[in-house]
Design a protein around this motif. Structure first.
Motif, PDB file in Angstrom:
ATOM      1  N   ASN A 193     -32.190 -12.353 -22.632  1.00 65.57           N
ATOM      2  CA  ASN A 193     -31.906 -11.931 -21.259  1.00 65.57           C
ATOM      3  C   ASN A 193     -30.834 -12.774 -20.593  1.00 65.57           C
ATOM      4  O   ASN A 193     -30.096 -12.294 -19.741  1.00 65.57           O
ATOM      5  N   ASP A 194     -30.744 -14.045 -20.956  1.00 70.80           N
ATOM      6  CA  ASP A 194     -29.832 -14.945 -20.258  1.00 70.80           C
ATOM      7  C   ASP A 194     -28.760 -15.546 -21.166  1.00 70.80           C
ATOM      8  O   ASP A 194     -28.155 -16.558 -20.825  1.00 70.80           O
ATOM      9  N   SER A 195     -28.513 -14.967 -22.324  1.00 72.92           N
ATOM     10  CA  SER A 195     -27.545 -15.566 -23.234  1.00 72.92           C
ATOM     11  C   SER A 195     -26.831 -14.485 -24.023  1.00 72.92           C
ATOM     12  O   SER A 195     -27.452 -13.529 -24.480  1.00 72.92           O
ATOM     13  N   PRO A 196     -25.510 -14.622 -24.220  1.00 71.51           N
ATOM     14  CA  PRO A 196     -24.684 -15.686 -23.635  1.00 71.51           C
ATOM     15  C   PRO A 196     -24.309 -15.408 -22.188  1.00 71.51           C
ATOM     16  O   PRO A 196     -24.093 -14.266 -21.794  1.00 71.51           O
ATOM     17  N   ALA A 197     -24.259 -16.443 -21.384  1.00 73.35           N
ATOM     18  CA  ALA A 197     -23.822 -16.342 -19.989  1.00 73.35           C
ATOM     19  C   ALA A 197     -22.312 -16.196 -19.932  1.00 73.35           C
ATOM     20  O   ALA A 197     -21.607 -16.365 -20.924  1.00 73.35           O
ATOM     21  N   TRP A 198     -21.794 -15.934 -18.754  1.00 73.43           N
ATOM     22  CA  TRP A 198     -20.367 -15.672 -18.593  1.00 73.43           C
ATOM     23  C   TRP A 198     -19.513 -16.887 -18.938  1.00 73.43           C
ATOM     24  O   TRP A 198     -18.345 -16.761 -19.306  1.00 73.43           O
ATOM     25  N   TYR A 199     -20.085 -18.096 -18.836  1.00 69.67           N
ATOM     26  CA  TYR A 199     -19.318 -19.311 -19.107  1.00 69.67           C
ATOM     27  C   TYR A 199     -19.542 -19.833 -20.526  1.00 69.67           C
ATOM     28  O   TYR A 199     -19.018 -20.883 -20.882  1.00 69.67           O
ATOM     29  N   GLN A 200     -20.323 -19.133 -21.339  1.00 69.81           N
ATOM     30  CA  GLN A 200     -20.617 -19.571 -22.702  1.00 69.81           C
ATOM     31  C   GLN A 200     -19.734 -18.799 -23.681  1.00 69.81           C
ATOM     32  O   GLN A 200     -19.852 -17.587 -23.813  1.00 69.81           O
ATOM     33  N   PHE A 201     -18.864 -19.531 -24.388  1.00 72.20           N
ATOM     34  CA  PHE A 201     -17.851 -18.903 -25.225  1.00 72.20           C
ATOM     35  C   PHE A 201     -18.050 -19.127 -26.721  1.00 72.20           C
ATOM     36  O   PHE A 201     -17.438 -18.442 -27.529  1.00 72.20           O
ATOM     37  N   PHE A 202     -18.898 -20.094 -27.101  1.00 77.31           N
ATOM     38  CA  PHE A 202     -18.976 -20.482 -28.507  1.00 77.31           C
ATOM     39  C   PHE A 202     -20.432 -20.535 -28.978  1.00 77.31           C
ATOM     40  O   PHE A 202     -21.295 -20.994 -28.234  1.00 77.31           O
ATOM     41  N   PRO A 203     -20.696 -20.103 -30.213  1.00 75.58           N
ATOM     42  CA  PRO A 203     -22.037 -20.315 -30.777  1.00 75.58           C
ATOM     43  C   PRO A 203     -22.306 -21.813 -30.926  1.00 75.58           C
ATOM     44  O   PRO A 203     -21.408 -22.589 -31.225  1.00 75.58           O
ATOM     45  N   ILE A 204     -23.575 -22.193 -30.730  1.00 76.41           N
ATOM     46  CA  ILE A 204     -23.902 -23.610 -30.774  1.00 76.41           C
ATOM     47  C   ILE A 204     -23.620 -24.200 -32.149  1.00 76.41           C
ATOM     48  O   ILE A 204     -23.286 -25.382 -32.277  1.00 76.41           O
ATOM     49  N   GLY A 205     -23.698 -23.390 -33.200  1.00 77.97           N
ATOM     50  CA  GLY A 205     -23.415 -23.900 -34.535  1.00 77.97           C
ATOM     51  C   GLY A 205     -21.972 -24.265 -34.768  1.00 77.97           C
ATOM     52  O   GLY A 205     -21.655 -25.000 -35.706  1.00 77.97           O
ATOM     53  N   SER A 206     -21.070 -23.767 -33.922  1.00 76.55           N
ATOM     54  CA  SER A 206     -19.641 -24.095 -34.053  1.00 76.55           C
ATOM     55  C   SER A 206     -19.269 -25.353 -33.283  1.00 76.55           C
ATOM     56  O   SER A 206     -18.103 -25.761 -33.309  1.00 76.55           O
ATOM     57  N   HIS A 269     -23.710  -9.905 -42.628  1.00 71.61           N
ATOM     58  CA  HIS A 269     -22.473  -9.127 -42.728  1.00 71.61           C
ATOM     59  C   HIS A 269     -21.226 -10.004 -42.750  1.00 71.61           C
ATOM     60  O   HIS A 269     -20.114  -9.488 -42.769  1.00 71.61           O
ATOM     61  N   LEU A 270     -21.387 -11.305 -42.731  1.00 70.56           N
ATOM     62  CA  LEU A 270     -20.250 -12.201 -42.584  1.00 70.56           C
ATOM     63  C   LEU A 270     -19.792 -12.737 -43.931  1.00 70.56           C
ATOM     64  O   LEU A 270     -20.541 -12.782 -44.907  1.00 70.56           O
ATOM     65  N   SER A 271     -18.545 -13.180 -43.953  1.00 68.58           N
ATOM     66  CA  SER A 271     -18.044 -13.870 -45.135  1.00 68.58           C
ATOM     67  C   SER A 271     -18.573 -15.304 -45.148  1.00 68.58           C
ATOM     68  O   SER A 271     -19.077 -15.817 -44.150  1.00 68.58           O
ATOM     69  N   ARG A 272     -18.462 -15.968 -46.290  1.00 70.37           N
ATOM     70  CA  ARG A 272     -18.960 -17.325 -46.399  1.00 70.37           C
ATOM     71  C   ARG A 272     -18.225 -18.266 -45.438  1.00 70.37           C
ATOM     72  O   ARG A 272     -18.839 -19.156 -44.848  1.00 70.37           O
ATOM     73  N   TRP A 273     -16.932 -18.087 -45.245  1.00 71.60           N
ATOM     74  CA  TRP A 273     -16.187 -18.965 -44.347  1.00 71.60           C
ATOM     75  C   TRP A 273     -16.646 -18.798 -42.901  1.00 71.60           C
ATOM     76  O   TRP A 273     -16.742 -19.762 -42.151  1.00 71.60           O
ATOM     77  N   LEU A 274     -16.973 -17.560 -42.512  1.00 73.39           N
ATOM     78  CA  LEU A 274     -17.484 -17.356 -41.163  1.00 73.39           C
ATOM     79  C   LEU A 274     -18.876 -17.938 -41.004  1.00 73.39           C
ATOM     80  O   LEU A 274     -19.226 -18.455 -39.947  1.00 73.39           O
ATOM     81  N   GLU A 275     -19.683 -17.868 -42.066  1.00 78.14           N
ATOM     82  CA  GLU A 275     -21.008 -18.486 -42.005  1.00 78.14           C
ATOM     83  C   GLU A 275     -20.882 -19.993 -41.783  1.00 78.14           C
ATOM     84  O   GLU A 275     -21.621 -20.578 -40.984  1.00 78.14           O
ATOM     85  N   TYR A 276     -19.958 -20.611 -42.495  1.00 79.02           N
ATOM     86  CA  TYR A 276     -19.743 -22.044 -42.283  1.00 79.02           C
ATOM     87  C   TYR A 276     -19.296 -22.327 -40.845  1.00 79.02           C
ATOM     88  O   TYR A 276     -19.687 -23.329 -40.246  1.00 79.02           O
ATOM     89  N   SER A 277     -18.481 -21.457 -40.281  1.00 77.68           N
ATOM     90  CA  SER A 277     -17.917 -21.720 -38.953  1.00 77.68           C
ATOM     91  C   SER A 277     -18.956 -21.637 -37.843  1.00 77.68           C
ATOM     92  O   SER A 277     -18.744 -22.173 -36.752  1.00 77.68           O
ATOM     93  N   ILE A 278     -20.084 -20.954 -38.093  1.00 81.45           N
ATOM     94  CA  ILE A 278     -21.121 -20.859 -37.058  1.00 81.45           C
ATOM     95  C   ILE A 278     -22.325 -21.729 -37.396  1.00 81.45           C
ATOM     96  O   ILE A 278     -23.404 -21.564 -36.841  1.00 81.45           O
ATOM     97  N   GLY A 279     -22.148 -22.657 -38.325  1.00 86.21           N
ATOM     98  CA  GLY A 279     -23.185 -23.640 -38.572  1.00 86.21           C
ATOM     99  C   GLY A 279     -24.115 -23.328 -39.713  1.00 86.21           C
ATOM    100  O   GLY A 279     -25.177 -23.950 -39.805  1.00 86.21           O
TER     101      GLY A 279
END
Length: 331
Positions: A193-206, A269-279
């Motif tokens: 309900n509250d995520s991501p907020a308007w000021y949140q631009f990045f996944p925490i894993g990145s 659905h992601l590639s391995r490099w994208l998986e690494y980029s989000i933690g």
């Protein structure tokens, strides 16, 4: 006779850089051990700041130097690579490596040591590149530079139409790259309900690599503000500005900590490099987010960084250099 003297000066400069880096590693490692034994977050924060300080100072020196000492082409590039590589590996060995020795590997992924070391290298490299670029832009627009106190040197160049066009192009490419990256991970985000907020631009894993980019963006402004404040002669206005800037730096620290959303991202659905980029797969923060520290801790971080910049400025002055604002040379 001037060329041998200049070569001797450059060698002496780099020797001092390596000695200072070794001192940072030794002191940072010692404080890290004390923090581990006493479970004191404040000491741990000081240790991390000291261990990372060579990267911050190097980016400012490369961007603002008006002498040949810090940017002597191939020699300077080689020495700088060795210096930062040594500091990066030492920081990893001190702060991260021991806890990864017994960490199990996950089938299909690289080892946890390789993963975390790669993230730290990306963090340092991203920080250095962005901090150097932003510092150079500030030099073009403000005339700030690091030059000899008692001898002549070339003035910093000014912002030109060609440079402005290059900046706009780089900003457009970075924006497009982030947009494509975010659109690729968007279908896998589990929304609440509250995520991501308007000021949140990045996944925490990145955060491990994004934080380097954000830090590189803000560092030159931090140095610029401190250099301007310490150049003020009257004591009272200088102290008032220091207090005001510490509050601004604290607010920026807090704001930067709020840029990440904690949604779990399904990587099917992601590639391995994208998986690494989000933690994925070795960052627990990709799923769980720790509680925010109190405001006082952010103020403490700002104070530590402020003090380290003052120490770095004194270190620069020990070579007969100073940070000052010079008239720009129009291209």
């Amino acid at each position: 006779m001037s060329r041998p003297n200049q070569s001797h000066s450059i060698c002496r400069f780099w020797l001092a850089c390596f000695k200072t880096a070794a001192l940072c590693i030794l002191s940072g490692g010692t404080l890290r051990q004390i923090a581990t034994q006493t479970q004191t977050p404040a000491i741990d924060e000081i240790a991390n700041a000291i261990l990372f300080m060579p990267c911050a100072v190097a980016s400012v020196l490369v961007a603002w130097s008006l002498t040949s000492q810090a940017r002597s082409r191939w020699l300077g590039a080689s020495m700088l690579t060795c210096l930062l590589g040594m500091c990066c590996l030492a920081r990893f060995r001190i702060a991260a490596y021991p806890m990864l020795e017994t960490a199990p590997s996950i089938s299909g992924y690289c080892s946890p040591i390789t993963f975390c070391l790669g993230l730290q290298c990306i963090h340092w490299l991203g920080f250095f590149v962005i901090a150097t670029a932003i510092a150079k832009i500030l030099q073009w627009t403000t005339g700030i530079g690091i030059g000899p106190i008692d001898s002549k040197h070339p003035n910093p160049s000014a912002l030109s139409i060609a440079k402005l066009g290059l900046l706009i192009t780089c900003c457009a490419l970075i924006t497009a790259a982030y947009q494509q990256w975010f659109l690729r991970i968007l279908p896998g985000i589990i929304r609440t309900n509250d995520s991501p907020a308007w000021y949140q631009f990045f996944p925490i894993g990145s955060r491990p690599w994004i934080a380097g980019w954000i830090g590189g963006l803000l560092l030159p402004f931090h140095w610029l503000a401190i250099a301007a404040i310490v150049s003020i002669k009257p004591w009272l206005p200088r102290q008032m500005l220091i207090g005001g800037w510490l509050l601004v730096a604290t607010a920026l620290q807090i704001a930067c900590s709020k840029l990440y959303f904690s949604n779990l991202i399904l990587p099917d659905h992601l590639s391995r490099w994208l998986e690494y980029s989000i933690g994925q797969p070795y960052i627990v923060a990709a799923i769980f987010v720790a509680d925010d520290p109190p405001v006082g801790f952010y103020l403490f971080k700002a104070l530590v960084q402020f003090c380290l910049v003052l120490v770095a400025i004194r270190w620069i002055r020990s070579f007969g250099l100073r940070i000052a604002f010079y008239p720009s040379a129009i291209n």
